[in-house]
Design an enzyme around this catalytic site. Structure first.
Site, PDB file in Angstrom:
ATOM      1  CG  HIS A 198     -10.653   0.014   9.778  1.00 51.29           C
ATOM      2  ND1 HIS A 198     -11.020  -1.271   9.454  1.00 51.29           N
ATOM      3  CD2 HIS A 198     -11.574   0.430  10.695  1.00 51.29           C
ATOM      4  CE1 HIS A 198     -12.100  -1.608  10.137  1.00 51.29           C
ATOM      5  NE2 HIS A 198     -12.454  -0.591  10.896  1.00 51.29           N
ATOM      6  CG  HIS A 200      -6.324  -2.761  11.465  1.00 49.38           C
ATOM      7  ND1 HIS A 200      -7.425  -2.248  12.133  1.00 49.38           N
ATOM      8  CD2 HIS A 200      -6.726  -2.951  10.187  1.00 49.38           C
ATOM      9  CE1 HIS A 200      -8.441  -2.137  11.295  1.00 49.38           C
ATOM     10  NE2 HIS A 200      -8.045  -2.569  10.112  1.00 49.38           N
ATOM     11  CB  THR A 227      -0.952   0.004   1.208  1.00 52.24           C
ATOM     12  OG1 THR A 227      -1.689  -1.225   1.226  1.00 52.24           O
ATOM     13  CG2 THR A 227      -1.924   1.169   1.120  1.00 52.24           C
TER      14      THR A 227
END
Length: 588
Positions: A557, A513, A22
């Site tokens: 999140h 997470h 990401t």
């Protein structure tokens, strides 16, 4: 997306990004916006264009337990009955942005203020999350328009709720959680309910790989290439990251050199292992694997944090309020796939999460001796949170499904199921990531140490009690619940804390997470791995950019913070070399 492959004869680049997840792809794309920069991305997995289930939102779980998954399982956690938890991560270009729940839950600005790092205030991190967004509204959704970005690379939109989710929102309101439509973008309400925006648009998931659209030939990609370690030149204060040793799928290895910087972006599990294999980490850990310690940094791999969640499923016989009939009736999944493939609509075009809420638990816990007697800082509760930060999050599923133990599916005709999930924020428990060996093909040893702290269990069991009250007593759902699903679970009858404690020990699982294992911190923090500009302590030309840099988890999140970290890291790097160029430094 556009696809560029590496020139096999090229072995020197300005920037090398170790990890195509990401944050890493955001850093790479932003640096490559300057055509004078040559940028290389190294990714251990496949190119995302080869994996349909990274574009079809509802296909996310089909990437798990395959080559597209890092396939990491935790060590047993005594606080969770000794259970081991599968902590799947995306192993392909785009990383976990291609398998996550698509949720845009930023947290609160106080979460980032609590990092106490220059340049990382709540205002600044929120501005970077906004920068990443390209928000597409729908007529029915009342957005806080000023809080959104409209020209970023990350396409997001509201989620059209199934009927059960509107019913749950009504129950949440009736139990004291006031409705605020866009509260998970603004982060200004720690006790309310609303909608959560999603990283998909027109039926297709958007990921960090979308940052590569329109990129030029100065950005190269090497997939199915594992980063072994960083190679340094010089010693002592002048030690500099100069190259990366990589291993190809066929087992061959090579060195790739970086003129300017190397950025590690392997995520909370893999970034610390790359550092340790490179000789940066706790000296005793490195020596136990025969690795020469270049810099003794005791915090590498420590401070592992995660959010725990508990699925609480309920049965109903009321037809067509969940999406079970669209997935589990005979022939339904085939039709759902056709709808997505041909028309980009249907239940596989979105993720089956529905209603969301934040909650503070001060009033509910004030009579608990453990809560009363726990140490706390002035203005904060025992979990370290201010009144502006939520203790928990609730979110619902619009059909049955979840971790592997939930395998008793309804038939979607006369049986239906949904859940309300309780998520623990600000856990006190901490874990670690260590090396199994010096072999880069070996996965790390991940010990989350879930529920090791009594306060974590107290808050999570209270969250489950509250969730159960919302569903079984709330105005929108009390009359449609037929008990637990599976029906032998009986959790809807639980009233005592010991019942919920056992339920949590048996069922708590990861919310995927992980963070904190290469945390940034001040110079007087012996466990800080990075400074506030993400530079690895004790070495030049090396940074980390992913959720491992977070000193504390946000109350939300981690998808949007991961994008913000990538955006911020790129600006920090650009600023460094702009400054150097202005000073007419040679060799840059």
């Amino acid at each position: 997306m556009a696809s560029f492959t590496v020139n096999p004869d090229e072995t020197v680049y300005d920037y090398i990004i170790c990890g195509g997840g990401t944050s890493g792809l955001v850093v790479a794309a932003r640096l490559a916006e300057d055509s004078n920069n040559s940028v290389l991305v190294l990714e251990a997995g496949q190119h995302n264009t080869l994996l349909e289930n990274t574009q079809m939102v509802g296909g996310w779980s089909h990437n798990f337990d395959t080559e597209a998954d890092w396939n990491i399982t935790t060590e047993p956690s005594p606080g969770a009955n000794g259970r081991q938890v599968k902590v799947s991560r995306g192993k392909f270009l785009g990383g976990s942005s291609g398998v996550n729940g698509t949720l845009c839950v930023r947290g609160t600005k106080q979460d980032y203020d609590d990092w106490n790092q220059p340049g990382w205030s709540g205002e600044e991190v929120f501005s970077y999350m906004k920068k990443a967004e390209n928000f597409h509204n729908k007529k029915w959704f009342k957005a806080d328009e000023s809080a959104h970005g409209y020209d970023g690379m990350l396409h997001i939109e509201p989620h059209d709720l199934a009927p059960i989710s509107n019913m749950i929102l009504e129950s949440m309101e009736s139990k004291g959680l006031a409705f605020q439509p866009d509260m998970f973008t603004t982060g200004d309400n720690p006790h309310g309910c609303g909608h959560v925006l999603r990283t998909h648009y027109k039926g297709t998931r958007t990921t960090s790989a979308d940052y590569f659209i329109n990129q030029g030939s100065n950005l190269a990609i090497m997939t199915e290439t594992t980063v072994d370690k960083v190679i340094f030149e010089d010693e002592g204060e002048n030690m500099r990251a100069a190259a990366v040793k990589v291993v190809a799928k066929d087992g061959s290895s090579q060195e790739l050199k970086a003129r300017k910087e190397i950025i590690i972006s392997g995520g909370a599990y893999c970034s610390p292992t790359i550092l340790m294999r490179s000789g940066i980490g706790p000296i005793s850990e490195l020596e136990s694997h025969g690795i020469e310690c270049k810099v003794d940094v005791p915090g590498v791999g420590k401070n592992l944090i995660d959010h725990l969640i508990v699925f609480i499923f309920y049965a109903t016989t009321k037809p067509n309020i969940t999406n079970d009939h669209l997935l589990y009736k005979p022939g339904a999944i085939g039709e759902a796939y056709r709808q997505w493939k041909e028309e980009k609509r249907g239940p596989l075009s979105t993720f089956p999460f529905g209603a969301f809420a934040y909650a503070r638990l001060d009033e509910r816990l004030k009579s608990e001796p453990l809560w009363q007697n726990a140490p706390r800082e002035e203005g904060r509760d025992p979990m370290g949170l201010t009144p502006s930060q939520p203790n928990i999050e609730f979110f619902s599923t619009e059909c049955y499904g979840g971790p592997k133990q939930y395998a008793t599916f309804p038939n979607g005709e006369d049986t239906h199921a949904f859940s309300l999930i309780a998520e623990l924020f600000s856990p006190k428990s901490r874990g670690s990531v260590t090396l199994k060996s010096a072999d880069p093909e070996d996965n790390p040893v991940v010990d989350h140490n879930y529920l090791a702290e009594e306060l974590d269990m107290l808050v999570l069991t209270e969250a489950c009690k509250f969730a159960n009250e919302i569903i079984t007593q709330g105005k929108g759902t009390a009359d449609i619940v037929e008990g637990s699903w599976p029906r032998d679970l009986g959790h809807h009858k639980y009233t005592e804390r010991e019942h919920w404690t056992q339920f949590v020990k048996d069922n708590a699982t990861t919310c995927y997470h992980p963070a904190g294992t290469c945390k940034m911190g001040n110079s007087d923090d012996p466990m800080a791995v990075l400074d506030h500009e993400l530079r690895v302590r004790g070495v030049q030309g090396l940074r980390v950019a992913d959720t491992s840099v977070m000193p504390l988890l946000n109350q939300g999140h981690t998808q949007m913070p991961a994008y913000a970290i990538g955006e911020k890291a790129a600006d920090l790097i650009k600023g460094t070399f702009l400054t150097l160029k202005t000073k007419d430094t040679t060799g840059i």
